[in-house]
Write a protein that holds these residues in place. Structure first.
Motif, PDB file in Angstrom:
ATOM      1  N   ARG A 108       0.811  -1.218   0.000  1.00 25.44           N
ATOM      2  CA  ARG A 108       0.000   0.000   0.000  1.00 25.44           C
ATOM      3  C   ARG A 108       0.844   1.267   0.000  1.00 25.44           C
ATOM      4  NH1 ARG A 108      -4.177  -1.554   4.742  1.00 25.44           N
ATOM      5  NH2 ARG A 108      -4.680   0.660   4.621  1.00 25.44           N
ATOM      6  N   ALA A 109       2.058   1.192   0.543  1.00 31.12           N
ATOM      7  CA  ALA A 109       2.922   2.380   0.616  1.00 31.12           C
ATOM      8  C   ALA A 109       4.373   1.976   0.336  1.00 31.12           C
ATOM      9  CB  ALA A 109       2.797   3.043   1.982  1.00 31.12           C
ATOM     10  N   PRO A 110       4.661   1.494  -0.874  1.00 30.36           N
ATOM     11  CA  PRO A 110       6.006   0.979  -1.166  1.00 30.36           C
ATOM     12  C   PRO A 110       7.105   2.026  -1.043  1.00 30.36           C
ATOM     13  CG  PRO A 110       4.724   1.199  -3.185  1.00 30.36           C
ATOM     14  CD  PRO A 110       3.774   1.407  -2.046  1.00 30.36           C
ATOM     15  N   GLU A 111       6.748   3.305  -1.237  1.00 26.23           N
ATOM     16  CA  GLU A 111       7.751   4.370  -1.171  1.00 26.23           C
ATOM     17  C   GLU A 111       8.299   4.575   0.234  1.00 26.23           C
ATOM     18  OE1 GLU A 111       3.870   6.165  -0.010  1.00 26.23           O
ATOM     19  OE2 GLU A 111       4.526   4.766  -1.580  1.00 26.23           O
ATOM     20  N   ARG A 112       7.637   3.992   1.224  1.00 24.84           N
ATOM     21  CA  ARG A 112       8.070   4.159   2.615  1.00 24.84           C
ATOM     22  C   ARG A 112       9.073   3.088   3.060  1.00 24.84           C
ATOM     23  NH1 ARG A 112       6.417   9.038   5.144  1.00 24.84           N
ATOM     24  NH2 ARG A 112       4.369   9.617   4.317  1.00 24.84           N
ATOM     25  N   PHE A 113       9.223   2.021   2.269  1.00 23.31           N
ATOM     26  CA  PHE A 113      10.013   0.873   2.693  1.00 23.31           C
ATOM     27  C   PHE A 113      11.228   0.670   1.793  1.00 23.31           C
ATOM     28  CE2 PHE A 113       5.752   0.235   4.221  1.00 23.31           C
ATOM     29  CZ  PHE A 113       5.880  -0.408   5.443  1.00 23.31           C
ATOM     30  N   GLU A 114      12.336   0.307   2.403  1.00 18.03           N
ATOM     31  CA  GLU A 114      13.524  -0.056   1.624  1.00 18.03           C
ATOM     32  C   GLU A 114      13.760  -1.557   1.613  1.00 18.03           C
ATOM     33  OE1 GLU A 114      17.925   0.045   2.782  1.00 18.03           O
ATOM     34  OE2 GLU A 114      17.647   1.996   1.791  1.00 18.03           O
ATOM     35  N   ARG A 115      13.611  -2.189   2.758  1.00 16.82           N
ATOM     36  CA  ARG A 115      13.833  -3.616   2.908  1.00 16.82           C
ATOM     37  C   ARG A 115      12.819  -4.178   3.908  1.00 16.82           C
ATOM     38  NH1 ARG A 115      16.825  -3.250  -0.837  1.00 16.82           N
ATOM     39  NH2 ARG A 115      18.974  -3.980  -1.104  1.00 16.82           N
ATOM     40  N   ILE A 116      12.512  -5.464   3.744  1.00 17.60           N
ATOM     41  CA  ILE A 116      11.700  -6.156   4.735  1.00 17.60           C
ATOM     42  C   ILE A 116      12.434  -7.433   5.133  1.00 17.60           C
ATOM     43  CG2 ILE A 116       9.574  -7.491   5.113  1.00 17.60           C
ATOM     44  CD1 ILE A 116       8.042  -5.381   3.668  1.00 17.60           C
ATOM     45  N   VAL A 117      12.485  -7.682   6.428  1.00 22.56           N
ATOM     46  CA  VAL A 117      13.041  -8.923   6.961  1.00 22.56           C
ATOM     47  C   VAL A 117      11.890  -9.702   7.592  1.00 22.56           C
ATOM     48  CG1 VAL A 117      14.641  -9.985   8.593  1.00 22.56           C
ATOM     49  CG2 VAL A 117      15.301  -7.888   7.373  1.00 22.56           C
ATOM     50  N   MET A 118      11.650 -10.894   7.085  1.00 21.72           N
ATOM     51  CA  MET A 118      10.573 -11.749   7.585  1.00 21.72           C
ATOM     52  C   MET A 118      11.173 -12.854   8.441  1.00 21.72           C
ATOM     53  SD  MET A 118       8.139 -12.193   4.207  1.00 21.72           S
ATOM     54  CE  MET A 118       7.240 -10.795   3.509  1.00 21.72           C
ATOM     55  N   LEU A 119      10.804 -12.882   9.696  1.00 18.82           N
ATOM     56  CA  LEU A 119      11.344 -13.852  10.652  1.00 18.82           C
ATOM     57  C   LEU A 119      10.269 -14.886  10.976  1.00 18.82           C
ATOM     58  CD1 LEU A 119      13.787 -14.527  12.455  1.00 18.82           C
ATOM     59  CD2 LEU A 119      12.844 -12.979  14.180  1.00 18.82           C
ATOM     60  N   GLY A 120      10.430 -16.103  10.446  1.00 22.91           N
ATOM     61  CA  GLY A 120       9.434 -17.148  10.653  1.00 22.91           C
ATOM     62  C   GLY A 120       8.100 -16.829  10.008  1.00 22.91           C
ATOM     63  N   PRO A 121       8.093 -16.385   8.737  1.00 20.24           N
ATOM     64  CA  PRO A 121       6.837 -15.949   8.108  1.00 20.24           C
ATOM     65  C   PRO A 121       6.008 -17.104   7.554  1.00 20.24           C
ATOM     66  CG  PRO A 121       8.620 -15.743   6.534  1.00 20.24           C
ATOM     67  CD  PRO A 121       9.248 -16.222   7.829  1.00 20.24           C
ATOM     68  N   SER A 122       4.742 -16.818   7.310  1.00 18.58           N
ATOM     69  CA  SER A 122       3.869 -17.749   6.603  1.00 18.58           C
ATOM     70  C   SER A 122       2.734 -16.962   5.955  1.00 18.58           C
ATOM     71  CB  SER A 122       3.281 -18.795   7.554  1.00 18.58           C
ATOM     72  OG  SER A 122       2.385 -19.641   6.843  1.00 18.58           O
ATOM     73  N   PRO A 123       2.492 -17.170   4.659  1.00 15.50           N
ATOM     74  CA  PRO A 123       1.371 -16.483   4.012  1.00 15.50           C
ATOM     75  C   PRO A 123       0.039 -17.177   4.265  1.00 15.50           C
ATOM     76  CG  PRO A 123       2.500 -17.838   2.408  1.00 15.50           C
ATOM     77  CD  PRO A 123       3.266 -17.968   3.702  1.00 15.50           C
TER      78      PRO A 123
END
Length: 267
Positions: A108-123
Motif C-alpha cells: 500500500r505504501a512501497p515508497e516508505r520501505f527499503e527492505r523487509i526482513v521476515m522472521l518465521g513468516p507464513s502467508p
C-alpha cells in the motif's frame, strides 16, 4: 476524535542514525520480545518499537473488532505510525504474522520501505492440498481456537512449549506468560485472523526486497513455507537458520542479529 497514533500503539523511538529499523512483534507478544536484538542496532539506526492494539502497553480502548478482523487493519496501523513519524526507507523486521502485516503495508505504501526482513513468516498456515503445505489442517486450527475459547490458560500452557521449541524453560515460561497477559477475546480474534489468513495472492504484488529467515524445527512455519515464499516473492533471499523453534530472536539472538546485519549491510 483525533487518535494519537503514538499513544495508541505505545510507540518508542530510540537509537541514533539516519535510517530507521521498525521491529514488529508477532501474535501473543509485544515489543519487549526484541530486547536481545535492539541494542546491537541502536548505534547505527533509529529504532521504532510498537505494540499492536490489544498487546503490551497499547491503548486497548482503541480496539475495533471490525477493523482488526483482517490483517489489513494491522497493516494500516503500521502505515499510520510510519506516516506520523514521516519515515522513509524503512527497514521493517516482522516476526511471524507481522511479516505478512509488513508486506501488506509495503504494498500500500512501497515508497516508505527499503527492505523487509521476515522472521518465521507464513502467508497461509492452513494446508491447501495438493499445491500448498502450510503445516496445519483446518481441523487443527479449529481445535486450537476452541481451546482458546474454552480454556485460555490451558491453551497458553499447551501452545508455548510447542512454539518455542527450546531447551531453556525460562523462555517457554516467558512466552506462556505473554500469552496469558492478553485479553482472551482480543487474543482469540487475533489468532483467528492470523491462522486463517491467506496472503498468497498478495505475494505477486510485493516489490520491496525481502529477506526470509527460516527457522529449523519450526512447528508454526515449516521449511516448505519458507521455500514457497522464496519462490513467489520477487527480490527475495532465503536463509535457513540453525535456530530451532518459532522465536529465534529470543532463543538465538546472536544468529538473528548477524543474519539481519549481513543482509542490510548489502542494501
Amino acid at each position: 476524535m483525533t487518535v494519537d497514533v503514538l499513544e495508541r500503539n505505545h510507540v518508542q523511538v530510540i537509537g541514533s542514525g539516519s535510517q530507521t529499523i521498525m521491529f514488529a512483534h508477532g501474535f501473543g507478544c509485544d515489543q519487549g520480545m526484541w530486547r536481545y536484538i535492539v541494542p546491537d542496532f541502536m548505534s547505527d539506526y533509529r529504532i521504532v518499537l510498537f505494540d499492536y492494539v490489544g498487546s503490551g502497553n497499547s491503548q486497548i480502548r482503541h480496539y475495533d473488532a471490525d477493523k482488526y478482523s483482517s490483517l489489513q487493519g494491522y497493516a494500516q496501523d503500521v502505515i499510520d505510525i510510519i506516516e506520523r513519524l514521516d519515515l522513509r526507507d524503512v527497514i521493517f523486521v516482522g516476526h511471524s504474522v507481522s511479516s505478512m502485516v509488513g508486506m501488506l503495508a509495503s504494498i500500500r505504501a512501497p515508497e516508505r520501505f527499503e527492505r523487509i526482513v521476515m522472521l518465521g513468516p507464513s502467508p497461509r498456515y492452513v494446508n491447501d492440498p495438493p499445491a500448498y503445505f502450510g503445516g496445519f489442517d483446518k481441523s487443527d486450527i479449529d481445535e486450537l481456537l476452541e481451546m482458546m475459547q474454552m480454556n485460555f490458560i490451558g491453551w497458553a500452557s499447551y501452545m508455548a512449549p510447542i512454539a518455542m521449541n527450546s531447551d531453556r524453560p525460562e523462555l517457554t515460561h516467558e512466552l506462556e506468560q505473554s500469552f496469558c497477559s492478553r485479553d482472551p477475546h482480543i487474543a482469540r480474534q487475533f489468532a483467528e485472523v492470523t491462522f486463517y489468513c491467506d496472503c498468497r495472492k498478495e505475494l505477486a504484488l510485493m516489490s520491496v526486497p525481502t529477506l526470509i529467515l527460516q527457522c529449523s524445527d519450526d512447528s508454526i512455519a515449516p521449511v516448505e513455507v519458507g521455500d514457497y515464499l522464496h519462490s513467489h516473492l520477487r527480490h527475495s533471499e532465503l536463509r535457513q537458520m540453525n535456530a530451532k523453534g518459532h522465536y529465534p530472536h529470543l532463543s538465538q539472538p546472536q544468529e538473528t542479529i548477524e543474519l539481519i546485519k549481513e543482509y542490510i549491510s548489502r542494501s
